[in-house]
Motif scaffolding. Structure first.
Motif, PDB file in Angstrom:
ATOM      1  N   ARG A  61       6.204   5.323  14.937  1.00  0.00           N
ATOM      2  CA  ARG A  61       5.155   4.807  15.832  1.00  0.00           C
ATOM      3  C   ARG A  61       3.788   5.328  15.364  1.00  0.00           C
ATOM      4  N   ILE A  62       3.776   6.609  14.977  1.00  0.00           N
ATOM      5  CA  ILE A  62       2.524   7.222  14.527  1.00  0.00           C
ATOM      6  C   ILE A  62       2.088   6.600  13.200  1.00  0.00           C
TER       7      ILE A  62
ATOM      8  N   LEU B  49       0.856  -1.179   0.000  1.00  0.00           N
ATOM      9  CA  LEU B  49       0.000   0.000   0.000  1.00  0.00           C
ATOM     10  C   LEU B  49       0.895   1.233   0.000  1.00  0.00           C
ATOM     11  N   ILE B  50       0.575   2.191  -0.915  1.00  0.00           N
ATOM     12  CA  ILE B  50       1.343   3.448  -0.922  1.00  0.00           C
ATOM     13  C   ILE B  50       0.361   4.578  -0.689  1.00  0.00           C
ATOM     14  N   LYS B  51       0.652   5.421   0.294  1.00  0.00           N
ATOM     15  CA  LYS B  51      -0.217   6.566   0.584  1.00  0.00           C
ATOM     16  C   LYS B  51       0.585   7.827   0.366  1.00  0.00           C
ATOM     17  N   SER B  52      -0.126   8.850  -0.124  1.00  0.00           N
ATOM     18  CA  SER B  52       0.587  10.109  -0.324  1.00  0.00           C
ATOM     19  C   SER B  52       0.262  11.046   0.836  1.00  0.00           C
ATOM     20  N   SER B  53       1.240  11.851   1.202  1.00  0.00           N
ATOM     21  CA  SER B  53       1.011  12.792   2.294  1.00  0.00           C
ATOM     22  C   SER B  53       1.859  14.039   2.035  1.00  0.00           C
ATOM     23  N   ASP B  54       1.276  15.224   2.330  1.00  0.00           N
ATOM     24  CA  ASP B  54       2.027  16.472   2.095  1.00  0.00           C
ATOM     25  C   ASP B  54       3.273  16.537   2.954  1.00  0.00           C
ATOM     26  N   ALA B  55       3.176  15.910   4.117  1.00  0.00           N
ATOM     27  CA  ALA B  55       4.318  15.952   5.034  1.00  0.00           C
ATOM     28  C   ALA B  55       4.287  14.690   5.883  1.00  0.00           C
ATOM     29  N   LEU B  56       5.421  14.361   6.487  1.00  0.00           N
ATOM     30  CA  LEU B  56       5.490  13.180   7.340  1.00  0.00           C
ATOM     31  C   LEU B  56       5.633  13.634   8.791  1.00  0.00           C
ATOM     32  N   PRO B  57       5.117  12.829   9.735  1.00  0.00           N
ATOM     33  CA  PRO B  57       5.218  13.257  11.138  1.00  0.00           C
ATOM     34  C   PRO B  57       6.656  13.150  11.634  1.00  0.00           C
ATOM     35  N   LYS B  58       7.213  14.291  12.039  1.00  0.00           N
ATOM     36  CA  LYS B  58       8.619  14.285  12.464  1.00  0.00           C
ATOM     37  C   LYS B  58       8.779  14.949  13.816  1.00  0.00           C
ATOM     38  N   THR B  59       9.833  14.577  14.492  1.00  0.00           N
ATOM     39  CA  THR B  59      10.163  15.272  15.735  1.00  0.00           C
ATOM     40  C   THR B  59      10.858  16.581  15.352  1.00  0.00           C
ATOM     41  N   ARG B  60      11.098  17.419  16.362  1.00  0.00           N
ATOM     42  CA  ARG B  60      11.766  18.693  16.049  1.00  0.00           C
ATOM     43  C   ARG B  60      13.173  18.473  15.523  1.00  0.00           C
TER      44      ARG B  60
ATOM     45  N   ASP C 285       5.093  19.442  13.805  1.00  0.00           N
ATOM     46  CA  ASP C 285       3.925  20.115  13.253  1.00  0.00           C
ATOM     47  C   ASP C 285       2.708  19.206  13.457  1.00  0.00           C
ATOM     48  N   ARG C 286       1.890  19.576  14.416  1.00  0.00           N
ATOM     49  CA  ARG C 286       0.790  18.693  14.784  1.00  0.00           C
ATOM     50  C   ARG C 286      -0.293  18.605  13.706  1.00  0.00           C
ATOM     51  N   SER C 287      -0.326  19.576  12.813  1.00  0.00           N
ATOM     52  CA  SER C 287      -1.361  19.535  11.772  1.00  0.00           C
ATOM     53  C   SER C 287      -1.115  18.372  10.798  1.00  0.00           C
TER      54      SER C 287
ATOM     55  N   ALA D  55      -1.233   3.151   9.789  1.00  0.00           N
ATOM     56  CA  ALA D  55      -1.284   2.069   8.799  1.00  0.00           C
ATOM     57  C   ALA D  55      -2.187   0.941   9.291  1.00  0.00           C
ATOM     58  N   ALA D  56      -2.200   0.739  10.610  1.00  0.00           N
ATOM     59  CA  ALA D  56      -3.012  -0.340  11.174  1.00  0.00           C
ATOM     60  C   ALA D  56      -4.454   0.098  11.387  1.00  0.00           C
ATOM     61  N   GLY D  57      -4.742   1.350  11.058  1.00  0.00           N
ATOM     62  CA  GLY D  57      -6.098   1.871  11.238  1.00  0.00           C
ATOM     63  C   GLY D  57      -6.429   2.092  12.705  1.00  0.00           C
ATOM     64  N   LYS D  58      -5.371   2.278  13.533  1.00  0.00           N
ATOM     65  CA  LYS D  58      -5.603   2.457  14.973  1.00  0.00           C
ATOM     66  C   LYS D  58      -5.496   3.924  15.343  1.00  0.00           C
ATOM     67  N   GLU D  59      -6.006   4.242  16.507  1.00  0.00           N
ATOM     68  CA  GLU D  59      -5.858   5.606  17.033  1.00  0.00           C
ATOM     69  C   GLU D  59      -4.393   5.831  17.395  1.00  0.00           C
ATOM     70  N   VAL D  60      -3.898   7.027  17.171  1.00  0.00           N
ATOM     71  CA  VAL D  60      -2.516   7.320  17.561  1.00  0.00           C
ATOM     72  C   VAL D  60      -2.505   7.555  19.068  1.00  0.00           C
ATOM     73  N   SER D  61      -1.811   6.675  19.784  1.00  0.00           N
ATOM     74  CA  SER D  61      -1.781   6.848  21.237  1.00  0.00           C
ATOM     75  C   SER D  61      -0.371   7.246  21.651  1.00  0.00           C
ATOM     76  N   GLY D  62      -0.178   7.495  22.906  1.00  0.00           N
ATOM     77  CA  GLY D  62       1.146   7.848  23.418  1.00  0.00           C
ATOM     78  C   GLY D  62       1.444   9.312  23.190  1.00  0.00           C
ATOM     79  N   ASP D  63       2.639   9.662  23.568  1.00  0.00           N
ATOM     80  CA  ASP D  63       3.054  11.058  23.564  1.00  0.00           C
ATOM     81  C   ASP D  63       3.310  11.576  22.141  1.00  0.00           C
ATOM     82  N   THR D  64       2.619  12.635  21.762  1.00  0.00           N
ATOM     83  CA  THR D  64       2.887  13.221  20.439  1.00  0.00           C
ATOM     84  C   THR D  64       3.402  14.650  20.609  1.00  0.00           C
ATOM     85  N   SER D  65       3.831  14.974  21.836  1.00  0.00           N
ATOM     86  CA  SER D  65       4.244  16.359  22.097  1.00  0.00           C
ATOM     87  C   SER D  65       5.536  16.727  21.374  1.00  0.00           C
TER      88      SER D  65
END
Ligand code: PRX
Length: 665
Positions: free
Chosen positions: A636-637, A618-629, A656-658, A642-652
């Motif tokens: 993990r996110i 499966l290939i998904k397109s995204s404007d940006a990828l979730p990265k740390t500072r 860029d949270r958007s 990919a598993a269709g699960k809620e993102v849990s744990g620390d995302t602080s």
């Protein structure tokens, strides 16, 4: 061990569901235990204790008893410079001699060593005497090409007898081999030829796959094209599919022309115990596969002993492992382990396919196979298609069933036992890796009560444990890192050309406070209250697709080498059949459009960079990828998404949270 242990009767209340619900444990069949070398847990525990109390005599006695030596060793283990171990220093031996010559003076000379079945149904059989002769001829052919001790020879071959013959011929003259899986692309082959500084390549015009002939030699030509691998001086080509094949004069030679005329005498080169036997590339957490180095005597002993222990091999057994010689399972358990023990090993060029869904069971019936060793992915695929196919075949010759390559779910384990083994054959779930050379955690068929889904206990001499990040043992049923505390003969010696990577990946990842070195395998596991090991899968950036190990970074670099992709992140997602499937998130270069055509192109591109097994599902397109500072992709996110699960744990720590919302949308 506790009171829940009992053996299973053939009573019809033993449905797979009821057995799983009750978490039953299966005792070894009495008839098997009665004649087994290790026939109960007391014998096993005595061996474990002996190895713990006096490892030098434990391993030294076994090495002297089980292998032939041209010169005895002076020292069992030198662990003075960890993590670099030296085993059996001062000794000289040769694995080709141990697999062939030593059987010729016994009644095994005329016993079948190899039974090979081609996909179209052609069969070739080799007694030990005949295999020895073929190996000597091939060894002389390699010498005629100027290959000698220490020269690396790459093999890029289909599953034909010449693959095993070539491995044994290389070992015979002391030329380390580097077998590259025939399903890898020309690019992947080229990387491995360059990294290993290969002097020759042994290949074939092609092989048979899914009822078609598939060329192989053109990939070798492509890999060597434009002077990319100047170290390669010759290419030896087996004729298998009889297709017109371009041969470069001076460089390329037909096997049937060069090998057939050679003398059938070639004595095995005395090799130092620590001389390199082979390099085998495997995926890790970085973009570049690692050349795992195994050496002569320790590997030979471990492949030999483990094969003997886990299958309690008998003279009359017909044994079949369905792996490809391009993987470690093919090295240790099609070629070296079985032949070192004088067993009869079956090798199959084909696979189950729509025209022959019962190909495996037909072969078991035809060759009266008694030990069958395959992968959980295959078992799950058969399970999905139901028992009507296997039920058409007589598989009463089977006495043991093995599995390897990925965690086996209890349902598949039970199905394997019930449907393929008729409820009578112990299931031997073997945990190990390319790096360990041979099996590390596995039931012993005559001794170990098995639990569906558990690889049970470490083999004698293997000090396995589950630990936390500080190297301390965790409590029963708590998850942790699977580690091995002491060296063992079959351990990899280094990463070819990269000692630092060897240290960092395996031995310095976890450092206990006492400063000792422990081997970290990259897997997570837990031990239950009875001491059974339950391997839970990789905890690093490695995905296990149908038992094939792939580094996420390798696939990411393949994706970003496509002009449309600016960034990529790859994660694994649980898959009912394949264990894990590959999900890729890509950010495109500006002006590029994400559509079906591009998805197809990207999949094909990864196929040609690495090989078809690495193509994302499966290939998904995204404007940006979730990265740390600090710019690290938060996999993990992506794994949760990919598993269709809620993102849990620390995302602080997300920069860029958007990005999260966009990915969800
Ligand atoms: O994650 C483990 C999984 O396969 C990895 C080793 O892959 P490779 O070096 O390609 O060798 C495969 C054949 C030995 C391990 O780190 N693995 C292998 N066997 C099992 C397993 N996971 C769970 N249970 C097993 N029996």
């Amino acid at each position: 061990m506790n009171g829940r242990l009992f053996s299973m009767s053939s009573d019809s209340s033993n449905t797979i569901e009821s057995v799983l619900q009750e978490q039953r444990v299966f005792l070894p069949p009495k008839a098997l235990a009665d004649k087994a070398r290790i026939g109960n847990l007391t014998v096993y525990k005595d061996m474990v204790q002996k190895a713990k109390d006096d490892p030098d005599s434990f391993w030294g006695d076994l090495a002297r008893k089980e292998l032939k030596w041209f010169k005895p060793f002076d020292r069992v283990l030198d662990w003075s410079n960890p993590p670099f171990a030296r085993w059996f220093d001062g000794g000289q031996t040769n694995i080709s001699f141990n697999c062939l010559d030593r059987h010729l003076e016994t009644s095994r000379a005329d016993k079948e060593a190899l039974i090979w079945e081609g996909e179209p149904g052609d069969v070739r059989r080799f007694t030990y005497k005949e295999l020895h002769l073929e190996v000597c001829r091939a060894a002389n052919a390699l010498k005629a090409l100027g290959i000698g001790k220490g020269d690396l020879v790459a093999l890029y071959m289909p599953m034909i007898p010449e693959a095993a013959i070539a491995m044994l011929a290389c070992a015979r003259i002391g030329a380390p081999h580097s077998v590259v899986f025939g399903g890898f692309s020309a690019e992947a082959l080229r990387d491995r030829l360059i990294d290993g500084n290969a002097k020759a390549v042994i290949t074939a015009d092609g092989g048979f796959r899914k009822d078609k002939s598939v060329p192989l030699k053109p990939a070798v030509d492509a890999a060597l094209g434009n002077g990319a691998c100047p170290s390669v001086q010759s290419v030896l080509v087996v004729q298998r599919i009889n297709t017109p094949t371009a041969m470069q004069s001076g460089r390329d030679h037909w096997w049937h022309e060069l090998v057939t005329d050679q003398s059938s005498e070639c004595s095995a080169e005395p090799m130092e115990s620590e001389d390199r036997l082979f390099v085998l590339y495997t995926s890790g957490s970085t973009g570049k596969p690692k050349g795992v180095v195994h050496t002569t005597a320790g590997y030979n002993l471990w492949a030999h002993l483990t094969f003997k222990w886990i299958f309690d091999i008998r003279e009359e057994d017909i044994y079949w492992c369905t792996a490809d010689v391009g993987w470690i399972t093919g090295h240790s358990y099609i070629v070296y382990g079985p032949l070192s023990n004088g067993a009869t090993s079956v090798m199959y060029e084909g696979a189950p396919r729509p025209s022959k869904p019962g190909a495996f069971w037909e072969l078991i019936q035809k060759h009266k196979i008694s030990i069958f060793y395959t992968a959980p992915t295959a078992i799950r695929a058969f399970m999905k298609n139901g028992r009507s196919v296997p039920d058409q075949f007589d598989m009463s010759s089977l006495r043991l069933l093995g599995t390897v390559g990925e965690p086996i779910n209890p349902e598949a384990w039970m199905w394997y036992r019930e449907v393929i083994g008729g409820g009578l054959c112990p299931v031997i779930d073997t945990w190990w890796q390319t790096e360990t050379g041979g099996v590390m955690i596995s039931p012993l068929p005559g001794a170990t009560p098995t639990k569906p889904g558990s690889a049970t206990f470490p083999l004698p001499g293997i000090d396995a444990d589950v630990v936390d990040a500080n190297g301390n043992s965790v409590k029963p049923n708590e998850g942790g890192y699977l580690v091995i505390r002491d060296p063992w003969p079959g351990m990899m010696r280094t990463v070819h050309g990269n000692e630092q990577r060897f240290r960092e990946s395996y031995w310095e990842y976890l450092r206990p406070s006492d400063g000792s070195y422990i081997y970290f395998a990259g897997d997570g596991a837990r031990c239950d209250e009875d001491g059974y090991f339950w391997v839970m899968g990789r905890v690093d950036d490695v995905i296990n697709v149908s038992g094939h190990r792939l580094g996420t970074m390798e696939i990411e670099s393949a994706l970003v080498s496509h002009p449309a992709v600016s960034e990529a992140a790859v994660v694994g997602r649980q898959d009912e059949l394949k264990g894990e499937s590959i999900v890729a998130f890509v950010t495109l270069e500006s002006g590029r459009e994400f559509n079906d055509q591009l998805v197809q192109d990207l999949r094909a591109h990864v196929g040609s960079e690495i090989g078809p097994i690495a193509r994302p599902d499966l290939i998904k397109s995204s404007d940006a990828l979730p990265k740390t500072r600090s710019g690290k992709i938060m996999r993990r996110i992506l794994r949760a998404l990919a598993a269709g699960k809620e993102v849990s744990g620390d995302t602080s720590t997300l920069e860029d949270r958007s990005v999260l919302d966009k990915l969800r949308g």
